[in-house]
Design an enzyme around this catalytic site. Structure first.
Site, PDB file in Angstrom:
ATOM      1  N   TYR A 224      11.794   2.866  -4.394  1.00 36.50           N
ATOM      2  CA  TYR A 224      11.085   4.106  -4.110  1.00 36.50           C
ATOM      3  C   TYR A 224      11.973   5.274  -4.516  1.00 36.50           C
ATOM      4  O   TYR A 224      13.202   5.220  -4.357  1.00 36.50           O
ATOM      5  CB  TYR A 224      10.759   4.228  -2.620  1.00 36.50           C
ATOM      6  CG  TYR A 224       9.539   3.447  -2.193  1.00 36.50           C
ATOM      7  CD1 TYR A 224       8.264   4.003  -2.281  1.00 36.50           C
ATOM      8  CD2 TYR A 224       9.659   2.148  -1.693  1.00 36.50           C
ATOM      9  CE1 TYR A 224       7.138   3.285  -1.883  1.00 36.50           C
ATOM     10  CE2 TYR A 224       8.540   1.429  -1.292  1.00 36.50           C
ATOM     11  CZ  TYR A 224       7.288   2.003  -1.391  1.00 36.50           C
ATOM     12  OH  TYR A 224       6.188   1.292  -1.009  1.00 36.50           O
TER      13      TYR A 224
ATOM     14  N   ARG B  43      10.140   7.925   3.833  1.00 36.23           N
ATOM     15  CA  ARG B  43       9.931   9.340   4.185  1.00 36.23           C
ATOM     16  C   ARG B  43      10.713   9.727   5.432  1.00 36.23           C
ATOM     17  O   ARG B  43      11.207  10.860   5.546  1.00 36.23           O
ATOM     18  CB  ARG B  43       8.444   9.615   4.363  1.00 36.23           C
ATOM     19  CG  ARG B  43       7.665   9.600   3.042  1.00 36.23           C
ATOM     20  CD  ARG B  43       6.171   9.584   3.262  1.00 36.23           C
ATOM     21  NE  ARG B  43       5.726  10.734   4.022  1.00 36.23           N
ATOM     22  CZ  ARG B  43       4.496  10.844   4.549  1.00 36.23           C
ATOM     23  NH1 ARG B  43       3.624   9.845   4.411  1.00 36.23           N
ATOM     24  NH2 ARG B  43       4.156  11.925   5.213  1.00 36.23           N
TER      25      ARG B  43
ATOM     26  N   ASP C  78       0.599   5.491   1.130  1.00 35.92           N
ATOM     27  CA  ASP C  78      -0.200   6.378   1.971  1.00 35.92           C
ATOM     28  C   ASP C  78      -0.802   7.524   1.167  1.00 35.92           C
ATOM     29  O   ASP C  78      -0.472   7.739   0.005  1.00 35.92           O
ATOM     30  CB  ASP C  78       0.677   6.936   3.103  1.00 35.92           C
ATOM     31  CG  ASP C  78       1.073   5.858   4.100  1.00 35.92           C
ATOM     32  OD1 ASP C  78       0.193   5.060   4.483  1.00 35.92           O
ATOM     33  OD2 ASP C  78       2.253   5.802   4.483  1.00 35.92           O
TER      34      ASP C  78
ATOM     35  N   ARG D  73       0.839  -1.197   0.000  1.00 33.84           N
ATOM     36  CA  ARG D  73       0.000   0.000   0.000  1.00 33.84           C
ATOM     37  C   ARG D  73       0.874   1.248   0.000  1.00 33.84           C
ATOM     38  O   ARG D  73       2.041   1.211   0.437  1.00 33.84           O
ATOM     39  CB  ARG D  73      -0.911   0.006   1.217  1.00 33.84           C
ATOM     40  CG  ARG D  73      -0.175   0.105   2.546  1.00 33.84           C
ATOM     41  CD  ARG D  73      -1.144  -0.029   3.702  1.00 33.84           C
ATOM     42  NE  ARG D  73      -0.465   0.128   4.987  1.00 33.84           N
ATOM     43  CZ  ARG D  73      -1.074  -0.004   6.158  1.00 33.84           C
ATOM     44  NH1 ARG D  73      -2.356  -0.304   6.211  1.00 33.84           N
ATOM     45  NH2 ARG D  73      -0.402   0.150   7.289  1.00 33.84           N
TER      46      ARG D  73
END
Length: 249
Positions: A110, A202, A52, A50
């Protein structure tokens, strides 16, 4: 029949990928479109993972089962005609019944985009508008320290009810910072690993920014890893700059 899709989405108007009651999500839109295609029989979509709220994807992957066999090109066209224009299915394939988009994956990349130049309101949902210079060489040194296998408890959202058999250990295979050749004030941070936890990228970027500002040294990232304490890692970078760039099998 089990189908496997590669798709991209603009996450800025969604409450994340995962389906939620009374919220607009990417999974929800996919399942709604597929249910129509599947003669109104409900379809469950299983993604590689998933993302966010506000996070984007260039090459997210997912699988689902349909009760009938459909031509791949036709299925792709039908999906894209039913989906909102901020979700796009790039490829459809057929896979074996034992294939799983999440559990069959061997790694992910990412990327995180930062603008160190003048604030750009048009890009604010897609590139983090940091708008100040950063010490890129120091950030690159810090990134190399996280390569390999480490306990990343300091860099994730700690769940107090986490099963004792679960681990915070992850392996980072490769990292780099790419500078835009045309717009030198823009950088892209790439992190490739075998798996990631919630907010992990992050939170790593948040520490990198503090290192780039000169508030921390590059080697401080090793101390943070050893602490295994989320409070030692500092800020969480905004969602807007983060993209699931690719998933590997």
């Amino acid at each position: 029949m089990r189908y496997f899709i590669t798709f991209s989405y603009d996450g800025s108007k969604y409450k994340g990928y995962q389906k939620q009651p009374r919220a607009k999500t990417v999974q929800g839109e996919l399942e709604k479109a597929l249910t129509k295609i599947n003669s109104d029989e409900s379809v469950s979509v299983h993604a590689s993972g998933r993302t966010d709220a506000g996070v984007h994807a260039n090459n997210q992957k997912a699988h689902f089962d349909l009760t009938k066999k459909i031509d791949l090109f036709k299925l792709q066209g039908s999906l894209n005609s039913l989906l909102p224009d901020d979700i796009y299915v790039k490829k459809v394939e057929m896979v074996d019944k034992d294939f799983h988009a999440r559990f069959s994956a061997t790694g992910k990349e990412y990327i995180y985009k930062i603008n160190m130049g003048v604030y750009n309101p048009i890009e604010k949902d897609y590139i983090y508008q940091y708008n100040k210079s950063l010490k890129i060489a120091e950030m690159e040194r810090a990134l190399h320290y996280i390569e390999g296998t480490h306990n990343f408890k300091s860099f994730t959202k700690v769940d107090e009810e986490k099963n004792e058999t679960e681990t915070y250990e992850r392996t980072i295979l490769k990292t780099k910072i790419i500078r835009d050749r045309k717009e030198l004030d823009k950088i892209t941070i790439s992190i490739v690993g075998t798996g990631f936890m919630r907010y992990m990228v992050r939170n790593i970027v948040g520490v990198l920014i503090e290192i780039g500002e000169g508030k921390r040294k590059s080697e401080d990232i090793l101390k943070i890893l050893k602490e295994e304490d989320r409070t030692k890692a500092g800020i969480t970078a905004p969602a807007c700059g983060l993209y699931l760039n690719d998933v590997f099998y």
